[in-house]
Design a protein around this motif. Structure first.
Motif, PDB file in Angstrom:
ATOM      1  N   ARG A  58      -8.733  -4.458  23.326  1.00 45.27           N
ATOM      2  CA  ARG A  58     -10.205  -4.457  23.288  1.00 45.27           C
ATOM      3  C   ARG A  58     -10.838  -4.694  24.650  1.00 45.27           C
ATOM      4  NH1 ARG A  58     -11.085  -8.468  18.220  1.00 45.27           N
ATOM      5  NH2 ARG A  58     -11.222  -6.912  16.594  1.00 45.27           N
ATOM      6  N   ARG A  63     -11.998  -8.543  30.848  1.00 47.48           N
ATOM      7  CA  ARG A  63     -13.369  -9.048  30.973  1.00 47.48           C
ATOM      8  C   ARG A  63     -13.366 -10.526  31.377  1.00 47.48           C
ATOM      9  NH1 ARG A  63     -16.030  -8.226  25.896  1.00 47.48           N
ATOM     10  NH2 ARG A  63     -14.929 -10.130  25.321  1.00 47.48           N
ATOM     11  N   ALA A  93     -12.754   3.282  24.568  1.00 48.53           N
ATOM     12  CA  ALA A  93     -14.199   3.099  24.360  1.00 48.53           C
ATOM     13  C   ALA A  93     -14.544   1.611  24.315  1.00 48.53           C
ATOM     14  CB  ALA A  93     -14.619   3.804  23.081  1.00 48.53           C
ATOM     15  N   ALA A  94     -13.717   0.817  23.643  1.00 47.98           N
ATOM     16  CA  ALA A  94     -13.953  -0.637  23.592  1.00 47.98           C
ATOM     17  C   ALA A  94     -13.791  -1.239  24.987  1.00 47.98           C
ATOM     18  CB  ALA A  94     -12.983  -1.281  22.615  1.00 47.98           C
ATOM     19  N   GLN A  95     -12.799  -0.747  25.728  1.00 47.02           N
ATOM     20  CA  GLN A  95     -12.544  -1.291  27.077  1.00 47.02           C
ATOM     21  C   GLN A  95     -13.697  -0.967  28.033  1.00 47.02           C
ATOM     22  OE1 GLN A  95      -8.726   0.545  27.801  1.00 47.02           O
ATOM     23  NE2 GLN A  95      -7.855  -0.462  25.996  1.00 47.02           N
ATOM     24  N   ARG A  96     -14.363   0.154  27.784  1.00 45.97           N
ATOM     25  CA  ARG A  96     -15.479   0.540  28.661  1.00 45.97           C
ATOM     26  C   ARG A  96     -16.613  -0.479  28.578  1.00 45.97           C
ATOM     27  NH1 ARG A  96     -15.311   5.747  27.544  1.00 45.97           N
ATOM     28  NH2 ARG A  96     -13.849   6.141  29.220  1.00 45.97           N
ATOM     29  N   GLN A  97     -16.788  -1.077  27.405  1.00 42.74           N
ATOM     30  CA  GLN A  97     -17.807  -2.136  27.249  1.00 42.74           C
ATOM     31  C   GLN A  97     -17.444  -3.352  28.098  1.00 42.74           C
ATOM     32  OE1 GLN A  97     -20.429  -1.662  24.944  1.00 42.74           O
ATOM     33  NE2 GLN A  97     -19.537   0.388  24.824  1.00 42.74           N
ATOM     34  N   ALA A  98     -16.139  -3.636  28.171  1.00 42.78           N
ATOM     35  CA  ALA A  98     -15.675  -4.858  28.839  1.00 42.78           C
ATOM     36  C   ALA A  98     -15.575  -4.682  30.349  1.00 42.78           C
ATOM     37  CB  ALA A  98     -14.318  -5.270  28.277  1.00 42.78           C
ATOM     38  N   PRO A 100     -16.897  -1.746  32.654  1.00 43.41           N
ATOM     39  CA  PRO A 100     -17.528  -0.421  32.801  1.00 43.41           C
ATOM     40  C   PRO A 100     -17.109   0.322  34.068  1.00 43.41           C
ATOM     41  CG  PRO A 100     -19.187  -2.177  32.511  1.00 43.41           C
ATOM     42  CD  PRO A 100     -17.862  -2.841  32.621  1.00 43.41           C
TER      43      PRO A 100
END
Ligand code: SAH
Length: 321
Positions: A58, A63, A93-98, A100
Motif C-alpha cells: 500500500r 510514506r 495506484a495505492a502507492q501513488r497516494q503515498a 507521488p
C-alpha cells in the motif's frame, strides 16, 4: 507459484488476507527511514541517490520512511529519488497516494544505475520456490498437475544442505530470491549502497515444507483456486546471504526483527508517539510496537539481512552484542 501470485496481487487487496509490519505501526517505516539516512551518511552522502523499495504494497512503509527522513535528514530527503518496484497496477495506484513523486518499475533491473539504498519487507517470501522430496537415495521434484502435487524424478539433483535427508523430507530451492539478492549484491558493489531485506524464515537453512497460502488471515490449501490466495514460502537467509557474498557484497545478519527494531529505537519512538495521544490510543501504539518486537509475535520469526558495499561500516542494528 509465480503465475498464481502475479494474478493474486493484480486482482486482490492483499491486506484483506494478511497484515504486515508497516501496517501494524508507523514506527516501523520511520525507523527504516532513519536506517536509510545513517546508511546514506556512511556512503559519503552521495547526491543524487536512489531510494528503492521492492514490493511496496500500500506504500505505507515508504510514506512513513520519507516523512521521518524529511525530519531527521533533510539533506538526504533533498538528494533522493524514490524508485518503486511493483508489478501490480492496482497496488501502484495505492502507492501513488503515498509517494507521488516516485518512479515505478516492473523489475529491479529497470531501476537506473547509481548509488542506491534498497528496502524490502515481505517481498522475497512471495517469489517462487521449487520443492524437492527425498525418495530412496535420490530426489523427486514436486510439480503441480491438475490441482495436485505430482512427483517426477529429479535426476542429478543433490543438495549440500541436506546430506542426511530422510525419506519424504522436503527441500525448498528459492532460485528467484537468490537471483534477486545476487543482483542487489552486484549493484551495491558496483554503484555503492546497501539493501535491507526483512522477511520471515529460519536463521539457518533447514529442510521442511514452508509453502503456505493465506486467505482472510487463515491458512488455506495452496493448491486450491490458484491466484485467489497469497502464496509464500520461508526465505532461506543463509542461502541468500551466501549468494550475495559470492556476488561481491558484505552481508550482515540475519538478526531477528525484534532485536533489530529495538536497537533502532522503535520502542522509544512508540512511547514518544503514545505520549502525544489520549491514553487508549497511546496504549494501542505501544501494543503495536510490542507485536513487532516480541519473540512470540513477529519479533523472532521475521529476520533482517543487510547486503552492503564491502567498504561500508557495519550498518545500524547489526552490531555484535
Ligand atoms: N512490502 C509491503 C507489501 C508486501 S506484499 C508491506 O510490507 O506491507 C508483497 C508485495 O510485493 C506486493 O506489493 C506485491 O504486489 C509485490 N510483488 C510480489 N511479487 C512481485 C514481483 N515478482 N515483482 C514485483 N513486485 C512483486
Amino acid at each position: 507459484m509465480a503465475r498464481a501470485n502475479a494474478q493474486y496481487y493484480a486482482a486482490h487487496d492483499p491486506f484483506q488476507d494478511f497484515t504486515t509490519a508497516p501496517e501494524v505501526s508507523q514506527a516501523f517505516g520511520e525507523v527504516l527511514g532513519a536506517w536509510a539516512a545513517v546508511t546514506w551518511q556512511a556512503m559519503g552522502c552521495p547526491n543524487p541517490v536512489i531510494l528503492v523499495e521492492l514490493g511496496p504494497g500500500r506504500g505505507t512503509l515508504i510514506r512513513d520512511a520519507l516523512r521521518a527522513i524529511g525530519r531527521v535528514a533533510p539533506a538526504f530527503r533533498a538528494a533522493l529519488a524514490v524508485h518503486l518496484v511493483e508489478t501490480s497496477t492496482r497496488l501502484r495506484a495505492a502507492q501513488r497516494q503515498a509517494a507521488p513523486d516516485a518512479t515505478w518499475h516492473d523489475r529491479l533491473g529497470d531501476v537506473p544505475d547509481g548509488p542506491l539504498i534498497v528496502l524490502a519487507n515481505e517481498f522475497l517470501d512471495a517469489l517462487p520456490i521449487r520443492q524437492f522430496v527425498r525418495r530412496g537415495t535420490g530426489w523427486a521434484e514436486r510439480w503441480v498437475v491438475a490441482g495436485t502435487f505430482e512427483e517426477r524424478p529429479a535426476e542429478g539433483f543433490s543438495d549440500a544442505r541436506a546430506p542426511e535427508a530422510a525419506e519424504g523430507n522436503v527441500l525448498e530451492v528459492g532460485d528467484a530470491a537468490a537471483g534477486l539478492c545476487a543482483e542487489l549484491a552486484r549493484r551495491v558493489r558496483n554503484s555503492g549502497g546497501a539493501a535491507l531485506l526483512i522477511d520471515y524464515g529460519p536463521l539457518r537453512s533447514a529442510p521442511g515444507d514452508s509453502l503456505q497460502a493465506l486467505r482472510a488471515a487463515r491458512a488455506a490449501d495452496p493448491l486450491k483456486d490458484p491466484g485467489s490466495a497469497d502464496l509464500t514460502a520461508h526465505v532461506d537467509f543463509q542461502a541468500v546471504a551466501h549468494t550475495a557474498t559470492e556476488a561481491g557484497a558484505a552481508c550482515y545478519g540475519p538478526v531477528p526483527q525484534g532485536v533489530f527494531l529495538v536497537r533502532l529505537g522503535l520502542v522509544q519512538r512508540a512511547f514518544t508517539l503514545a505520549r502525544q495521544l489520549p491514553p487508549a490510543k497511546g496504549a494501542a501504539v505501544i501494543e503495536a510496537a510490542r507485536r513487532l518486537v516480541e519473540p512470540t509475535a513477529m519479533g523472532s520469526l521475521f529476520k533482517v539481512l543487510a547486503v552492503c558495499h564491502p567498504a561500508l561500516p557495519c550498518p545500524p542494528g547489526f552490531e555484535d552484542p
